[in-house]
Design an enzyme around this catalytic site. Structure first.
Site, PDB file in Angstrom:
ATOM      1  N   GLU A   3     -49.956  36.405 -26.847  1.00 17.79           N
ATOM      2  CA  GLU A   3     -50.263  35.552 -27.994  1.00 17.79           C
ATOM      3  C   GLU A   3     -50.882  34.275 -27.425  1.00 17.79           C
ATOM      4  OE1 GLU A   3     -46.738  34.211 -29.995  1.00 17.79           O
ATOM      5  OE2 GLU A   3     -47.760  34.091 -31.919  1.00 17.79           O
TER       6      GLU A   3
ATOM      7  N   CYS B  79     -48.074  31.500 -35.683  1.00 18.57           N
ATOM      8  CA  CYS B  79     -47.650  32.843 -35.256  1.00 18.57           C
ATOM      9  C   CYS B  79     -48.423  33.932 -35.982  1.00 18.57           C
ATOM     10  CB  CYS B  79     -46.146  33.006 -35.448  1.00 18.57           C
ATOM     11  SG  CYS B  79     -45.631  32.450 -37.054  1.00 18.57           S
TER      12      CYS B  79
ATOM     13  N   LYS C  37     -31.834  22.334 -36.169  1.00 16.71           N
ATOM     14  CA  LYS C  37     -32.216  21.887 -34.816  1.00 16.71           C
ATOM     15  C   LYS C  37     -33.736  21.978 -34.738  1.00 16.71           C
ATOM     16  CE  LYS C  37     -33.259  22.661 -30.988  1.00 16.71           C
ATOM     17  NZ  LYS C  37     -34.537  22.152 -30.442  1.00 16.71           N
TER      18      LYS C  37
ATOM     19  N   GLU D  44     -37.972  35.043 -36.945  1.00 13.70           N
ATOM     20  CA  GLU D  44     -39.414  35.120 -37.177  1.00 13.70           C
ATOM     21  C   GLU D  44     -40.050  34.725 -35.858  1.00 13.70           C
ATOM     22  OE1 GLU D  44     -42.822  34.117 -37.348  1.00 13.70           O
ATOM     23  OE2 GLU D  44     -42.447  32.568 -38.847  1.00 13.70           O
TER      24      GLU D  44
HETATM   25  P1  ADP Z   1     -42.442  27.619 -28.888  1.00 19.57           P
HETATM   26  O1  ADP Z   1     -43.069  28.526 -27.903  1.00 19.57           O
HETATM   27  O2  ADP Z   1     -42.995  27.678 -30.256  1.00 19.57           O
HETATM   28  O3  ADP Z   1     -42.188  26.240 -28.368  1.00 19.57           O
HETATM   29  P2  ADP Z   1     -39.661  28.107 -28.614  1.00 19.57           P
HETATM   30  O4  ADP Z   1     -39.067  29.422 -28.931  1.00 19.57           O
HETATM   31  O5  ADP Z   1     -39.611  27.642 -27.214  1.00 19.57           O
HETATM   32  O6  ADP Z   1     -41.105  28.263 -29.186  1.00 19.57           O
HETATM   33  O7  ADP Z   1     -39.074  26.972 -29.544  1.00 19.57           O
HETATM   34  C1  ADP Z   1     -38.744  27.147 -30.891  1.00 19.57           C
HETATM   35  C2  ADP Z   1     -37.443  26.435 -31.143  1.00 19.57           C
HETATM   36  O8  ADP Z   1     -36.437  27.047 -30.343  1.00 19.57           O
HETATM   37  C3  ADP Z   1     -37.430  24.960 -30.758  1.00 19.57           C
HETATM   38  O9  ADP Z   1     -36.624  24.254 -31.689  1.00 19.57           O
HETATM   39  C4  ADP Z   1     -36.764  24.975 -29.413  1.00 19.57           C
HETATM   40  O10 ADP Z   1     -36.107  23.760 -29.123  1.00 19.57           O
HETATM   41  C5  ADP Z   1     -35.737  26.057 -29.636  1.00 19.57           C
HETATM   42  N1  ADP Z   1     -35.215  26.643 -28.407  1.00 19.57           N
HETATM   43  C6  ADP Z   1     -35.828  26.869 -27.237  1.00 19.57           C
HETATM   44  N2  ADP Z   1     -34.976  27.403 -26.341  1.00 19.57           N
HETATM   45  C7  ADP Z   1     -33.772  27.512 -26.969  1.00 19.57           C
HETATM   46  C8  ADP Z   1     -32.466  27.961 -26.600  1.00 19.57           C
HETATM   47  N3  ADP Z   1     -32.207  28.434 -25.387  1.00 19.57           N
HETATM   48  N4  ADP Z   1     -31.476  27.880 -27.517  1.00 19.57           N
HETATM   49  C9  ADP Z   1     -31.733  27.415 -28.759  1.00 19.57           C
HETATM   50  N5  ADP Z   1     -32.922  26.970 -29.166  1.00 19.57           N
HETATM   51  C10 ADP Z   1     -33.930  27.013 -28.289  1.00 19.57           C
END
Ligand code: ADP
Length: 513
Positions: free
Chosen positions: A415, A317, A205, A283
């Protein structure tokens, strides 16, 4: 140009990107890598709902394509495909898997330039950095093609002469790989390479902002001959992502989850995974200390600062976040950093040759960076340079140095994830270690010192998973990447990278006369 065999929409995307690229005079041949459909069970598919969402170039806000907005139903289909494929994939030999992974790696190398162009188009990353990421990304496939053949078991001395104790390693099953936008290629290959080499199958995903790189990787997996269902890609918008994530973490057919992204989402997924006791690799965010001691080589420290702070515009990160310089070198270091930023950094469209800092990925991220700077200034931080949005407009934020910074400011507590350096002065080693370790995160850290004893003392006491000692660029496939504290669980890359994707099965062979 390769024959394009995709849908009409994909053709439009190709034309758009051709135009995009033509203006800048780049050679161009990545048409067949561009997909606007998900990849499930070896087929390029739309969302069952028929919905799509737009992918934009953060450099100029232009839509460069649309991909399926998949939901729970599509995700279940992908998991089913991966589950079915696992039944035979797990029984292939390590050598057979290695040969396929090697083909996949070779294709990535052959298509390096095209993958880099796609990456720059959707992530805004300067092209030289995108090329670097593709090389880094493909190196994980190469590494695990080799490492997969060395996933050894053990024969353990038995306490009874009638028994032999044997430990074998087996693939855990279907794994969900959830990846971020800041390394749209390498965060996928780092997980998928290890998973496939171990004998697992996967559902990827990718982040909403950067699905095209993921689909291009899947295209090459298909061309390499990976069987249908071994690699699946589910694309989803921000609004569908939580539902998709829920299925990816709770489906009984999923054995493990590997996630790279924010701490908040990581904690949420960890909770979801607990219901099914899934194996999990996380991570998460960091808040890297970067320490310059009086004994440091100033030039090396400045080079380390530039690469660790401004690579990908500070959106990694392991970017240095809390910068500490000892009082004897502080003035010189700050002045040299300012000069290096002025002389070395060029902001703009990543396709322009001289550009080495691109835009922030999206609106909410630039708002966050701006908020961190403004709130820190309200608390007394001084803007030595930058401190505002760039005149290029859009998502560009000026490379910034903040001084007179203290521990309670957001630029230290959070961060930043942008091109903002918050520099503090310190007096003693003890003081800086206390400050550096007063943090719930522990991903990377950096320090510069020429004092041999100090190097060992500080390396031992810094509470992080990875340390750059007189070096600002630490990522390598051969090394174990990962954090401690709230920065994560598990290690990626290195020979330890397969641990998340295998379990140990104990065979007790008794009745031996
Ligand atoms: P960033 O701050 O780097 O955007 P996120 O943690 O929001 O980090 O996103 C990293 C990944 O996690 C992306 O693929 C995002 O679509 C996914 N993501 C965000 N929210 C969820 C969730 N509730 N369930 C699964 N995946 C998620």
């Amino acid at each position: 140009m390769q024959i394009f065999r995709q849908s009409r929409r994909a053709l439009q995307l190709q034309r758009h990107l051709l135009r995009y690229d033509f203006h800048r005079g780049h050679g161009f041949r990545y048409a067949s890598l561009l997909h606007q459909e998900g990849y499930i069970g070896g087929k390029w598919v739309s969302a069952l709902s028929g919905k799509t969402f737009a992918v934009t170039n953060p450099c100029n806000g232009k839509v460069i394509g649309h991909v399926p907005d998949m939901d729970e139903a599509d995700t279940k289909t992908a998991i089913d495909s991966a589950y079915e494929a696992f039944q035979s994939w797990q029984r292939t030999t390590a050598k057979e898997r290695s040969i396929l992974l090697r083909k996949w790696y070779n294709l990535m190398e052959e298509n390096k330039e095209d993958l880099a162009l796609i990456l720059t188009a959707e992530a805004g990353k300067p092209l030289a950095e995108s090329r670097g990421e593709i090389g880094y990304g493909s190196s994980f496939i190469e590494w695990f093609a080799e490492e997969g053949r060395r996933i050894y078991g053990e024969v353990v001395p038995s306490p009874a002469s009638s028994k032999e104790i044997i430990l074998i390693r087996e693939p855990i099953g279907v794994v969900s790989l959830i990846t971020p936008w800041n390394f749209p290629n390498a965060m996928i290959t780092r997980k998928a390479g290890a998973a496939l080499a171990s004998g697992c199958t996967c559902v990827i995903k990718p982040a909403e902002d950067t699905p095209l790189s993921a689909l291009a990787i899947a295209d090459l997996a298909e061309k390499a001959g990976l069987p249908p269902g071994v690699v699946n890609v589910v694309t989803a918008s921000r609004s569908n992502t939580p539902a998709v994530g829920n299925v990816l973490c709770t489906s009984p057919k999923v054995a493990g989850v590997s996630f790279t992204g924010s701490s908040a989402v990581g904690k949420h997924l960890y909770r979801l995974c607990s219901s099914g006791i899934k194996k999990i690799g996380l991570e998460l965010g960091g808040n890297a200390p970067f320490i310059v001691f009086d004994s440091a080589d100033l030039n090396k420290a400045v080079d380390g600062f530039m690469i660790s702070k401004f690579r990908n515009g500070g959106q990694t990160c392991i970017s240095s976040n809390r910068i500490y310089a000892q009082s004897g070198i502080y003035e010189k270091f700050v002045a040299a950093c300012k000069e290096a930023i002025s002389k070395r950094l060029v902001m703009g469209d990543g396709l322009n040759k001289d550009v080495n800092v691109g835009p922030i990925i999206n609106q909410s991220q630039i708002d966050k960076v701006e908020g961190i700077v403004n709130d820190s200034v309200k608390l007394g931080a001084e803007v030595l340079m930058g401190g505002k949005r760039h005149e290029l407009g859009g998502l560009f934020y000026e490379p910034t140095i903040l001084t007179n910074v203290s521990s309670e400011m957001p630029c230290v507590k959070e961060e930043i994830f942008g091109p903002v350096a918050a520099i503090q002065k310190f007096e003693s080693e003890e003081e800086v270690l206390k400050k550096a370790n007063a943090c719930q995160h522990g991903l990377a850290g950096y320090f510069f010192s020429q004092d041999y004893s100090q190097v060992w003392r500080v390396a031992r006491r810094l509470e992080v998973g990875m340390i750059g000692i007189n070096d600002g660029l630490i990522s390598a496939v051969e090394a174990a990447f990962g954090g401690i504290k709230e920065s994560g669980i598990g290690r990626e890359g290195s020979r330890h990278g397969v641990d998340d994707y295998t379990h140990i099965k104990y065979l007790c062979m008794g009745g031996i006369n």
